[in-house]
Design a protein around this motif. Structure first.
Motif, PDB file in Angstrom:
ATOM      1  N   VAL A 187      83.019  29.834 -39.471  1.00 32.74           N
ATOM      2  CA  VAL A 187      81.580  29.678 -39.219  1.00 32.74           C
ATOM      3  C   VAL A 187      81.312  30.245 -37.825  1.00 32.74           C
ATOM      4  O   VAL A 187      82.205  30.284 -36.970  1.00 32.74           O
ATOM      5  CB  VAL A 187      81.108  28.209 -39.310  1.00 32.74           C
ATOM      6  CG1 VAL A 187      81.221  27.688 -40.733  1.00 32.74           C
ATOM      7  CG2 VAL A 187      81.869  27.321 -38.339  1.00 32.74           C
ATOM      8  N   ASP A 188      80.082  30.692 -37.609  1.00 29.73           N
ATOM      9  CA  ASP A 188      79.771  31.394 -36.367  1.00 29.73           C
ATOM     10  C   ASP A 188      79.439  30.461 -35.207  1.00 29.73           C
ATOM     11  O   ASP A 188      79.712  30.790 -34.046  1.00 29.73           O
ATOM     12  CB  ASP A 188      78.582  32.340 -36.592  1.00 29.73           C
ATOM     13  CG  ASP A 188      78.878  33.399 -37.640  1.00 29.73           C
ATOM     14  OD1 ASP A 188      80.013  33.924 -37.650  1.00 29.73           O
ATOM     15  OD2 ASP A 188      77.981  33.699 -38.454  1.00 29.73           O
ATOM     16  N   ALA A 189      78.813  29.338 -35.501  1.00 31.33           N
ATOM     17  CA  ALA A 189      78.338  28.463 -34.427  1.00 31.33           C
ATOM     18  C   ALA A 189      78.076  27.071 -34.980  1.00 31.33           C
ATOM     19  O   ALA A 189      78.132  26.842 -36.198  1.00 31.33           O
ATOM     20  CB  ALA A 189      77.058  29.026 -33.808  1.00 31.33           C
ATOM     21  N   THR A 190      77.779  26.158 -34.079  1.00 29.91           N
ATOM     22  CA  THR A 190      77.353  24.827 -34.485  1.00 29.91           C
ATOM     23  C   THR A 190      76.396  24.278 -33.440  1.00 29.91           C
ATOM     24  O   THR A 190      76.450  24.656 -32.269  1.00 29.91           O
ATOM     25  CB  THR A 190      78.543  23.864 -34.656  1.00 29.91           C
ATOM     26  OG1 THR A 190      78.082  22.626 -35.212  1.00 29.91           O
ATOM     27  CG2 THR A 190      79.233  23.568 -33.329  1.00 29.91           C
ATOM     28  N   LEU A 191      75.509  23.424 -33.873  1.00 29.83           N
ATOM     29  CA  LEU A 191      74.677  22.613 -32.980  1.00 29.83           C
ATOM     30  C   LEU A 191      75.178  21.187 -33.133  1.00 29.83           C
ATOM     31  O   LEU A 191      75.215  20.650 -34.244  1.00 29.83           O
ATOM     32  CB  LEU A 191      73.200  22.727 -33.356  1.00 29.83           C
ATOM     33  CG  LEU A 191      72.495  23.976 -32.818  1.00 29.83           C
ATOM     34  CD1 LEU A 191      71.343  24.395 -33.716  1.00 29.83           C
ATOM     35  CD2 LEU A 191      71.979  23.712 -31.402  1.00 29.83           C
ATOM     36  N   THR A 192      75.564  20.566 -32.028  1.00 24.10           N
ATOM     37  CA  THR A 192      76.247  19.281 -32.133  1.00 24.10           C
ATOM     38  C   THR A 192      76.050  18.453 -30.867  1.00 24.10           C
ATOM     39  O   THR A 192      75.789  19.005 -29.795  1.00 24.10           O
ATOM     40  CB  THR A 192      77.759  19.498 -32.378  1.00 24.10           C
ATOM     41  OG1 THR A 192      78.419  18.247 -32.544  1.00 24.10           O
ATOM     42  CG2 THR A 192      78.407  20.236 -31.218  1.00 24.10           C
TER      43      THR A 192
END
Length: 329
Positions: A205-210
């Motif tokens: 996956v390219d990114a995450t918001l967490t």
């Protein structure tokens, strides 16, 4: 021989006495609250921001009130399983909900629910805010938000974001980023942060918001790069991260939030007692520092203020869900 005459006055007097006894017994139970173990139901699994903050508060409530406050993790269905369980529980103060942000979006996403979020549950107090940070693998070819967006536009399938689930604040913030940046995007849900981080580190996956609470070790070890925070102002938790607003995305303001709720018929004295105790707990410097160390900000909302906040969140995110066209499966 005939028995004593039963008059209307006798019946009414007996009824009044029964009512008075019942009222006195109920009041006595409220005065003695809590007299046994209290269950705190979390809509998430162990280890995340919700679980971490709830266990800190549960331990302190136990110390102050002299009874066990145990955490019961009930993840799944976008928080609806936990919400439903408490909505249908006995309204006696012994089963409480640690409500999270998806509480405000469930109806907009899923339509008719098995509980009425406005009528079946009532607020006790708001407790914690979890700022949401945009993160990528430090090994990724892109290093800035602009580069991430450009990378997504170069791919026919667009960007992939790890998400804790449809309707969560990270997933909604990601959808706003896709929309405002004009890039295709896909939220891929994971049941826990550790699985999402594994996929991010592997480049699947390219990114995450967490929330940074569980990601901080990866940031500190140099495995994750923080590109921004989805808040109105920079967070004191990680102030070097610019806001997404600063980087040209003024509408992307979102955060995880948590607070206590109870079945709607729970007696007011119990609500008042819990509200007061939570306010005192969250006012302690030691508790604030414990939460801050986990990437969490204290937000002390009274019963009334928390109710207004949840109503405002419901209105705001329901409009976003409709405008962006998010659909739950």
């Amino acid at each position: 021989m005939t028995g004593p005459t039963v008059t209307r006055r006798t019946l009414l007097g007996g009824a009044a006495a029964t009512f008075a006894w019942g009222h006195t017994a109920a009041s006595h139970a409220e005065d003695k609250y809590p007299s046994r173990l209290v269950r705190l139901v979390s809509p998430y699994g162990a280890g995340g921001a919700s679980d971490i903050s709830l266990r800190i508060l549960a331990e302190e409530l136990g110390h102050r009130l002299g009874q066990q406050f145990i955490v019961e993790n009930r993840p799944g269905a976008g928080s609806r399983l936990a919400n439903e369980q408490v909505a249908h529980a006995q309204p006696d103060g012994y089963t409480l909900l640690y409500a999270a942000a998806p509480y405000a979006t469930a109806e907009a996403l899923f339509g008719k629910l098995s509980y009425d979020s406005r009528k079946d549950l009532r607020p006790i107090a708001g407790t914690v805010i979890a700022p949401i940070f945009l993160m990528i693998s430090a090994e990724a070819s892109f290093k800035t938000l602009d580069e991430l967006i450009a990378y997504g536009k170069s791919k026919p399938e667009g960007l992939t974001f790890a998400s804790p689930g449809v309707g969560s604040q990270p997933s909604l913030a990601a959808e706003l980023l896709f929309r405002d940046a004009g890039v295709k995007g896909l939220n891929i849900p994971f049941r826990g942060d550790s699985m999402a981080y594994t996929e991010l580190l592997a480049g699947r996956v390219d990114a995450t918001l967490t929330a940074i609470s569980t990601a901080l070790p990866y940031v500190q070890s140099g495995k994750f790069r923080v590109l921004g925070v989805a808040s109105a102002e920079r967070s004191a938790i990680y102030p070097q991260a610019p806001t997404l607003r600063e980087q040209g995305y003024p509408d992307i303001v979102a955060a995880g939030w948590y607070g206590f709720m109870a079945p709607s018929a729970t007696p007011q004295p119990i609500i008042d007692r819990l509200e007061s105790e939570l306010g005192s707990i969250l006012g302690q410097a030691e508790i604030k520092q414990k939460l801050f160390a986990q990437g969490l900000d204290v937000r002390v909302d009274t019963t009334e203020a928390f109710g207004r906040f949840v109503a405002a969140e419901t209105s705001k995110w329901s409009a976003v869900i409709h405008d962006v066209g998010i659909k739950a499966e």
